[in-house]
Design a protein around this motif. Structure first.
Motif, PDB file in Angstrom:
ATOM      1  N   VAL A  67      -8.790  10.736  -1.234  1.00 53.55           N
ATOM      2  CA  VAL A  67      -8.397   9.662  -0.304  1.00 53.55           C
ATOM      3  C   VAL A  67      -8.214  10.275   1.087  1.00 53.55           C
ATOM      4  O   VAL A  67      -8.502  11.454   1.297  1.00 53.55           O
ATOM      5  CB  VAL A  67      -7.116   8.960  -0.781  1.00 53.55           C
ATOM      6  CG1 VAL A  67      -7.361   8.243  -2.113  1.00 53.55           C
ATOM      7  CG2 VAL A  67      -5.959   9.965  -0.945  1.00 53.55           C
ATOM      8  N   HIS A  98     -12.680  -1.508  -5.456  1.00 52.47           N
ATOM      9  CA  HIS A  98     -13.792  -1.376  -4.510  1.00 52.47           C
ATOM     10  C   HIS A  98     -14.640  -0.164  -4.864  1.00 52.47           C
ATOM     11  O   HIS A  98     -15.880  -0.220  -4.866  1.00 52.47           O
ATOM     12  CB  HIS A  98     -13.249  -1.248  -3.087  1.00 52.47           C
ATOM     13  CG  HIS A  98     -14.295  -0.946  -2.060  1.00 52.47           C
ATOM     14  ND1 HIS A  98     -14.549   0.328  -1.625  1.00 52.47           N
ATOM     15  CD2 HIS A  98     -15.163  -1.765  -1.394  1.00 52.47           C
ATOM     16  CE1 HIS A  98     -15.531   0.289  -0.727  1.00 52.47           C
ATOM     17  NE2 HIS A  98     -15.914  -0.964  -0.578  1.00 52.47           N
ATOM     18  N   LEU A  99     -13.982   0.949  -5.180  1.00 53.25           N
ATOM     19  CA  LEU A  99     -14.699   2.155  -5.557  1.00 53.25           C
ATOM     20  C   LEU A  99     -15.509   1.946  -6.826  1.00 53.25           C
ATOM     21  O   LEU A  99     -16.665   2.386  -6.912  1.00 53.25           O
ATOM     22  CB  LEU A  99     -13.700   3.301  -5.738  1.00 53.25           C
ATOM     23  CG  LEU A  99     -14.283   4.646  -6.197  1.00 53.25           C
ATOM     24  CD1 LEU A  99     -15.335   5.132  -5.211  1.00 53.25           C
ATOM     25  CD2 LEU A  99     -13.180   5.666  -6.368  1.00 53.25           C
ATOM     26  N   GLY A 124      -5.135   1.849  -1.363  1.00 47.98           N
ATOM     27  CA  GLY A 124      -5.633   1.685   0.001  1.00 47.98           C
ATOM     28  C   GLY A 124      -6.400   2.877   0.534  1.00 47.98           C
ATOM     29  O   GLY A 124      -6.489   3.061   1.747  1.00 47.98           O
ATOM     30  N   TYR A 125      -6.935   3.714  -0.360  1.00 47.69           N
ATOM     31  CA  TYR A 125      -7.630   4.950   0.037  1.00 47.69           C
ATOM     32  C   TYR A 125      -6.710   5.883   0.818  1.00 47.69           C
ATOM     33  O   TYR A 125      -7.169   6.708   1.597  1.00 47.69           O
ATOM     34  CB  TYR A 125      -8.896   4.650   0.860  1.00 47.69           C
ATOM     35  CG  TYR A 125     -10.037   4.111   0.025  1.00 47.69           C
ATOM     36  CD1 TYR A 125     -10.654   4.887  -0.951  1.00 47.69           C
ATOM     37  CD2 TYR A 125     -10.492   2.806   0.214  1.00 47.69           C
ATOM     38  CE1 TYR A 125     -11.700   4.391  -1.719  1.00 47.69           C
ATOM     39  CE2 TYR A 125     -11.540   2.293  -0.543  1.00 47.69           C
ATOM     40  CZ  TYR A 125     -12.145   3.097  -1.513  1.00 47.69           C
ATOM     41  OH  TYR A 125     -13.183   2.602  -2.273  1.00 47.69           O
ATOM     42  N   THR A 139       0.829  -1.202   0.000  1.00 50.34           N
ATOM     43  CA  THR A 139       0.000   0.000   0.000  1.00 50.34           C
ATOM     44  C   THR A 139       0.863   1.251   0.000  1.00 50.34           C
ATOM     45  O   THR A 139       0.590   2.215  -0.711  1.00 50.34           O
ATOM     46  CB  THR A 139      -0.934   0.006   1.227  1.00 50.34           C
ATOM     47  OG1 THR A 139      -1.797  -1.125   1.151  1.00 50.34           O
ATOM     48  CG2 THR A 139      -1.771   1.277   1.263  1.00 50.34           C
ATOM     49  N   ARG A 184     -13.265  10.346   3.745  1.00 46.97           N
ATOM     50  CA  ARG A 184     -13.919   9.056   3.929  1.00 46.97           C
ATOM     51  C   ARG A 184     -15.177   9.011   3.068  1.00 46.97           C
ATOM     52  O   ARG A 184     -15.560   9.998   2.444  1.00 46.97           O
ATOM     53  CB  ARG A 184     -14.279   8.840   5.415  1.00 46.97           C
ATOM     54  CG  ARG A 184     -13.069   8.686   6.334  1.00 46.97           C
ATOM     55  CD  ARG A 184     -12.338   7.375   6.068  1.00 46.97           C
ATOM     56  NE  ARG A 184     -11.226   7.154   6.992  1.00 46.97           N
ATOM     57  CZ  ARG A 184      -9.980   7.459   6.735  1.00 46.97           C
ATOM     58  NH1 ARG A 184      -9.667   8.028   5.568  1.00 46.97           N
ATOM     59  NH2 ARG A 184      -9.019   7.224   7.600  1.00 46.97           N
ATOM     60  N   TYR A 185     -15.820   7.846   3.062  1.00 44.77           N
ATOM     61  CA  TYR A 185     -17.089   7.686   2.355  1.00 44.77           C
ATOM     62  C   TYR A 185     -18.053   8.781   2.817  1.00 44.77           C
ATOM     63  O   TYR A 185     -18.119   9.082   4.008  1.00 44.77           O
ATOM     64  CB  TYR A 185     -17.671   6.299   2.670  1.00 44.77           C
ATOM     65  CG  TYR A 185     -19.033   6.045   2.085  1.00 44.77           C
ATOM     66  CD1 TYR A 185     -19.160   5.539   0.801  1.00 44.77           C
ATOM     67  CD2 TYR A 185     -20.179   6.317   2.820  1.00 44.77           C
ATOM     68  CE1 TYR A 185     -20.415   5.307   0.257  1.00 44.77           C
ATOM     69  CE2 TYR A 185     -21.435   6.100   2.281  1.00 44.77           C
ATOM     70  CZ  TYR A 185     -21.558   5.592   0.994  1.00 44.77           C
ATOM     71  OH  TYR A 185     -22.797   5.380   0.463  1.00 44.77           O
ATOM     72  N   SER A 217      -7.561  -2.777  -6.470  1.00 45.79           N
ATOM     73  CA  SER A 217      -7.498  -2.652  -5.020  1.00 45.79           C
ATOM     74  C   SER A 217      -8.599  -1.702  -4.544  1.00 45.79           C
ATOM     75  O   SER A 217      -9.764  -1.936  -4.805  1.00 45.79           O
ATOM     76  CB  SER A 217      -6.096  -2.176  -4.608  1.00 45.79           C
ATOM     77  OG  SER A 217      -5.906  -2.238  -3.222  1.00 45.79           O
ATOM     78  N   ALA A 218      -8.234  -0.618  -3.844  1.00 43.81           N
ATOM     79  CA  ALA A 218      -9.247   0.326  -3.389  1.00 43.81           C
ATOM     80  C   ALA A 218     -10.022   0.901  -4.567  1.00 43.81           C
ATOM     81  O   ALA A 218     -11.230   1.154  -4.469  1.00 43.81           O
ATOM     82  CB  ALA A 218      -8.594   1.451  -2.596  1.00 43.81           C
ATOM     83  N   HIS A 225      -2.545   6.970  -4.530  1.00 45.89           N
ATOM     84  CA  HIS A 225      -2.925   6.430  -5.831  1.00 45.89           C
ATOM     85  C   HIS A 225      -1.717   5.809  -6.529  1.00 45.89           C
ATOM     86  O   HIS A 225      -0.690   6.471  -6.679  1.00 45.89           O
ATOM     87  CB  HIS A 225      -3.479   7.535  -6.747  1.00 45.89           C
ATOM     88  CG  HIS A 225      -4.636   8.298  -6.158  1.00 45.89           C
ATOM     89  ND1 HIS A 225      -4.454   9.455  -5.431  1.00 45.89           N
ATOM     90  CD2 HIS A 225      -5.969   8.056  -6.202  1.00 45.89           C
ATOM     91  CE1 HIS A 225      -5.633   9.914  -5.041  1.00 45.89           C
ATOM     92  NE2 HIS A 225      -6.574   9.089  -5.492  1.00 45.89           N
ATOM     93  N   GLY A 263      -5.464   1.947  -7.511  1.00 47.70           N
ATOM     94  CA  GLY A 263      -5.512   1.550  -6.106  1.00 47.70           C
ATOM     95  C   GLY A 263      -4.594   2.406  -5.260  1.00 47.70           C
ATOM     96  O   GLY A 263      -3.975   3.348  -5.745  1.00 47.70           O
TER      97      GLY A 263
END
Length: 205
Positions: free
Chosen positions: A154, A197-198, A123-124, A63, A158-159, A193-194, A127, A121
Motif C-alpha cells: 500500500v 478493487h484490487l 484505502g490502499y 479508512t 502505487r499501481y 473496499s480497496a 489493511h 480493505g
C-alpha cells in the motif's frame, strides 16, 4: 420561457419577489435582480455541500480505522512472503515492503477442493486484516474452503505494485495446489473496499 408565465415582478426591499406559474422558475424572469437567500437553489446547494463534507469525513474515519486493524494471525496459520527472493520495485527493506500471504489450511476430510485469496480493505493506505481478512478466512474454512489472506503493498506504493502482489499470490497458490489439497482450477480472489478493487483488477488483467 419554458412554459413558465411571469405573473408578477416586484421588488420588496433588497429582495426581488417573482410570482410564476409553472413547475419550474424561469431564470430569465427572475433576472439578475435576484438577491441574497431569495435564490431557491442556494439552500439546496448548501445542504448538498454539508452532506458531501459529512460523507468525506466519515469515509476518512473508516479508512483510518481499517488501517489501524492489525491483529496477529490466528493459531494454526502460517505466513509466508510472496516474494522470498526480494520484492520487485521495493522502496525499502521494512515489513511493509515485503508482501505476505497467510495460509488457513484445512484437513483433508474437510476440504472441498476450492480455495480463495482474501484481500482486506484499507484505502490502499493500510489493511483491515482482522475483520476483513482473518475473520473472513475462518468463515471460508468453516465451509470447507482453504483460504489465504494477502497483505499487499500500500502507500507509498502505487499501481501496479498491489496488482503485481495479487497476481503473484494467485500464481503461488496455483503452483502449490497439491500441497494445499486444492483444485488449481477452483481458486478465487475476493476483497473489501480497496481489496475489492484490487481483486476485480486482478480478475480483468
Amino acid at each position: 420561457r419554458n412554459k413558465v408565465e411571469c405573473l408578477a415582478d416586484k421588488r420588496v426591499g433588497r429582495t426581488k419577489v417573482v410570482l410564476v406559474a409553472g413547475p419550474f422558475p424561469d431564470r430569465t424572469c427572475l433576472g439578475s435582480g435576484y438577491a441574497g437567500n431569495a435564490d431557491p437553489w442556494r439552500p439546496m446547494m448548501r445542504g448538498l455541500v454539508v452532506v458531501m463534507l459529512g460523507w468525506m469525513a466519515a469515509t476518512c474515519a473508516m479508512t483510518m480505522a481499517e488501517a489501524a486493524d492489525t491483529p496477529e494471525p490466528p493459531a494454526g496459520t502460517t505466513t509466508e512472503r510472496i516474494w522470498p527472493d526480494g520484492t520487485p520495485g521495493a522502496l525499502g527493506d521494512q515489513e511493509a515492503d515485503k508482501p505476505t500471504l497467510t495460509i488457513f489450511p484445512l484437513p483433508a476430510d474437510k476440504r472441498t477442493g476450492a480455495a480463495v485469496i482474501v484481500c482486506p480493505g484499507g484505502g490502499y493506505h493500510g489493511h483491515a486484516i482482522g475483520y476483513e481478512g482473518y475473520d473472513v478466512a475462518q468463515m471460508f474454512n468453516a465451509n470447507g474452503i482453504v483460504a489465504f489472506v494477502l497483505r499487499y503493498r500500500v502507500a507509498p506504493y502505487r499501481y501496479p505494485a498491489p496488482l503485481d502482489d495479487a497476481q503473484r499470490a494467485i500464481r503461488l497458490v496455483r503452483s502449490r495446489a497439491a500441497e494445499f489439497g486444492i483444485d488449481p482450477n477452483r481458486i478465487g480472489i475476493m476483497g473489501f473496499s480497496a481489496g475489492g478493487h484490487l481483486s476485480s483488477t486482478a480478475g480483468t488483467h
